[in-house]
Each structure stands twice: as C-alpha cells, then as structure tokens.
Design a protein around this motif. Structure first.
Motif, mmCIF file in Angstrom:
data_model
loop_
_atom_site.group_PDB
_atom_site.id
_atom_site.type_symbol
_atom_site.label_atom_id
_atom_site.label_comp_id
_atom_site.label_asym_id
_atom_site.label_seq_id
_atom_site.Cartn_x
_atom_site.Cartn_y
_atom_site.Cartn_z
ATOM 1 N N GLY A 174 -37.953 1.068 4.472
ATOM 2 C CA GLY A 174 -38.031 0.005 5.459
ATOM 3 C C GLY A 174 -36.981 0.082 6.538
ATOM 4 N N ASP A 175 -36.267 -1.013 6.731
ATOM 5 C CA ASP A 175 -35.322 -1.118 7.840
ATOM 6 C C ASP A 175 -34.167 -0.130 7.729
ATOM 7 O OD1 ASP A 175 -36.837 -3.070 8.979
ATOM 8 O OD2 ASP A 175 -35.525 -4.744 8.428
ATOM 9 N N ALA A 270 -30.887 -4.475 17.657
ATOM 10 C CA ALA A 270 -31.716 -5.523 17.047
ATOM 11 C C ALA A 270 -31.845 -5.292 15.547
ATOM 12 C CB ALA A 270 -33.088 -5.554 17.708
ATOM 13 N N MET A 271 -31.958 -4.022 15.151
ATOM 14 C CA MET A 271 -32.054 -3.710 13.732
ATOM 15 C C MET A 271 -30.752 -4.057 13.021
ATOM 16 S SD MET A 271 -35.049 -2.723 12.955
ATOM 17 C CE MET A 271 -34.498 -2.403 11.291
ATOM 18 N N VAL A 272 -29.628 -3.758 13.641
ATOM 19 C CA VAL A 272 -28.333 -4.091 13.048
ATOM 20 C C VAL A 272 -28.223 -5.597 12.853
ATOM 21 C CG1 VAL A 272 -25.841 -4.105 13.445
ATOM 22 C CG2 VAL A 272 -27.163 -2.048 13.941
ATOM 23 N N ALA A 273 -28.624 -6.351 13.877
ATOM 24 C CA ALA A 273 -28.559 -7.808 13.776
ATOM 25 C C ALA A 273 -29.484 -8.322 12.673
ATOM 26 C CB ALA A 273 -28.941 -8.440 15.118
ATOM 27 N N MET A 275 -30.474 -6.750 9.987
ATOM 28 C CA MET A 275 -30.009 -6.357 8.661
ATOM 29 C C MET A 275 -28.625 -6.910 8.335
ATOM 30 S SD MET A 275 -31.199 -2.355 8.716
ATOM 31 C CE MET A 275 -30.602 -2.026 7.054
ATOM 32 N N GLY A 276 -27.956 -7.450 9.336
ATOM 33 C CA GLY A 276 -26.587 -7.897 9.137
ATOM 34 C C GLY A 276 -25.634 -6.827 9.626
ATOM 35 N N SER A 282 -21.966 0.645 7.218
ATOM 36 C CA SER A 282 -22.161 1.401 5.982
ATOM 37 C C SER A 282 -22.791 2.752 6.288
ATOM 38 C CB SER A 282 -23.025 0.624 4.990
ATOM 39 O OG SER A 282 -24.334 0.414 5.506
ATOM 40 N N GLN A 283 -23.723 2.801 7.258
ATOM 41 C CA GLN A 283 -24.337 4.064 7.620
ATOM 42 C C GLN A 283 -23.323 4.989 8.277
ATOM 43 O OE1 GLN A 283 -27.966 3.885 9.852
ATOM 44 N NE2 GLN A 283 -29.140 3.382 8.030
#
Length: 287
Positions: A174-175, A270-273, A275-276, A282-283
């Motif tokens: 997923g994300d 937007a994905m970072v936001a 997912m937190g 972490s990546q």
C-alpha cells in the motif's frame, strides 16, 4: 506468482545471438577506435548485472517469485555483455575487456530497502532503453547498430516487468510502496539531477568510498559522461523522453496525473502527511 507468465512472455521475445545478429553485414570502414572503446565500456557495465543480481537475491530473500525472475534478468543482462564482447572478439579483439576488468565491477553492494531498489532499477531500465536507442543512431556500422537496437528492446521489456512487480508491491504494501516509489521518482524525474543517473553510477558501498560505484571501477571511470555528452549526444530532448516515461508509468501506477517532478514531489508530500511525518524519516533512515 508473476514468474511463470513472465517466463513465457520473455521466452517468446528472446533473440538468438547466432542467427538474429547480422554478423555478415559488418563494414570495417564504418567503425572507429572511439566507437570501439565505447562498446568495451558498455560491455563491462553490462557485466555488473552480476553484483546487482547478488544484491537482489540477498535483499529479497522473502520474495521467491521476484528472485525467480532474477534468473531471467541476469541471463539477459549477461547476454548483453556477451554480445558486445562477441562483436569485439570478431572484429576488434584488442578491445575485448579482460577477465580482470570484468571482475573488477563485481563487489558487494550495501544492503538497501527493496522497494526503493526496485524503483531505481525500473527507472534505470527506462534510461537504458533510450541510451541504447541513441547509441544505435550514433553508430555508423550496421551490425553494432542492430545490437544496440536489440538491447534497447530488451531493456524496455525489463522496465515493463519491474513495473509489474511495483504494482504487486502496492497491492501488498500500500502506501509504504507508493511513498518509496514517489521518493525515488522525484530524484529520477528531476531534470537538474537526473542526467546520467543510473544504478551503475550510484554510491552503493560506503566502505569503498569514493570508488563505491560500478562506474568508478570501469577501465575509464569518466567514460559515461563523455559518452552521453560528446558522443551519443544525449541532450535535453532525449532526457525528457526518459523523464516522460517515468512520469507516464507512475501516473498509471499511482492513479494520479503527474506532468512533472513538481507534481510527483507534491504527491510525495501528501503521502508523508497521510502516513504521518515519521514515514519519510523511517524510509530515509533505512536508505
């Protein structure tokens, strides 16, 4: 599993080095020493599929399907090195790379996140597709032109297969996968940083720094930039073809319109936001 169908499709597209390369059409007066040197460098670079395969098998131990595909990818990439060396052996044996020169590009890559590595190699295959198309146009000798055209088609097929595994990764992760692909895509689709960016010239072994890339181990470490800039003339128009290919495929994969690297950068943020904020950190730590 993807491997069984991938095997069938690649088997049906496989070319024969003895019968599909028009060796008898060689024209000696249409090949130069300069061109022969670039063929040698390409052959050595293709040989680096060996350490890349070892890296993939190590970092994807939990994915037997993908590792099985590596058996095909490794075979076809080593075949690329072999057909270039066969050309040199037939027509310019003084330029055949030595076993020592080939072995020098085999060294252990540092462990890396599997998703990011998958995306890097997808982009690398798109880039090679266009590099080899342009090389075929630059060369004047008929046989080597056919060889580069043949290699370009192989690289395009490989990109398509990496894309299938990327799609499967999104289904599974997923994300996390979407963010990994977007993060690498921003780097690879940025016209200011992307030129000459390919897995073979990335830093892959901290212990070897500054000689920690495949390109740094070539007989002529500065060859790539010269090949691109002053020989095959891989200019902004060709670079844009690479970037468009990356963005077009990512648009479909991520189900969002991506016209340029800025669009992809916005998608990543937007994905970072979503997912937190810790997801990106972490990546990055993993990379």
């Amino acid at each position: 599993m993807l491997y069984p169908e991938l095997f069938k499709s690649l088997e049906s597209a496989r070319w024969n080095m003895s019968t599909d390369i028009p060796w008898d059409q060689f024209e000696r007066d249409r090949i130069s020493d300069e061109q022969l040197r670039t063929i040698k460098m390409n052959a050595v670079t293709e040989w680096s599929a060996l350490p890349a395969t070892e890296m993939f098998l190590r970092d994807n131990r939990d994915d037997s399907d993908f590792c099985a595909f590596m058996s095909i990818w490794f075979y076809e990439e080593q075949k690329h090195a072999l057909v270039l060396m066969d050309y040199l052996q037939r027509f310019a044996p003084d330029y055949v790379p030595s076993e020592e020169e080939l072995h020098k590009v085999r060294f252990e890559f540092d462990p890396a996140p599997a998703l990011e590595t998958l995306m890097l190699h997808f982009c690398g295959e798109i880039r090679l597709t266009h590099w080899y198309k342009r090389a075929a146009q630059w060369h004047t000798e008929p046989v080597i032109r056919v060889i580069y055209e043949t290699l370009s088609k192989d690289e395009a097929r490989h990109a398509g297969i990496y894309l299938k595994y990327m799609r499967r990764a999104i289904e599974r992760h997923g994300d996390e996968a979407r963010l990994a692909f977007a993060r690498i895509g921003v780097l690879m689709a940025n016209t200011k940083t992307a030129k000459a960016l390919h897995p073979t010239n990335l830093h892959v072994s901290k212990a070897r720094y500054p000689e920690d890339s495949v390109q740094s181990q070539l007989p002529d470490p500065g060859w790539l930039e010269q090949w691109l800039d002053t020989q095959i003339h891989f200019d902004d128009i060709w670079e844009q073809k690479v970037i468009n290919g990356i963005l077009r495929n990512l648009s479909t994969l991520l189900d969002t319109p991506l016209q340029n690297a800025k669009d992809l950068s916005r998608y990543r943020r937007a994905m970072v936001a979503r997912m937190g904020g810790g997801a990106e950190n972490s990546q990055q730590a993993a990379g």
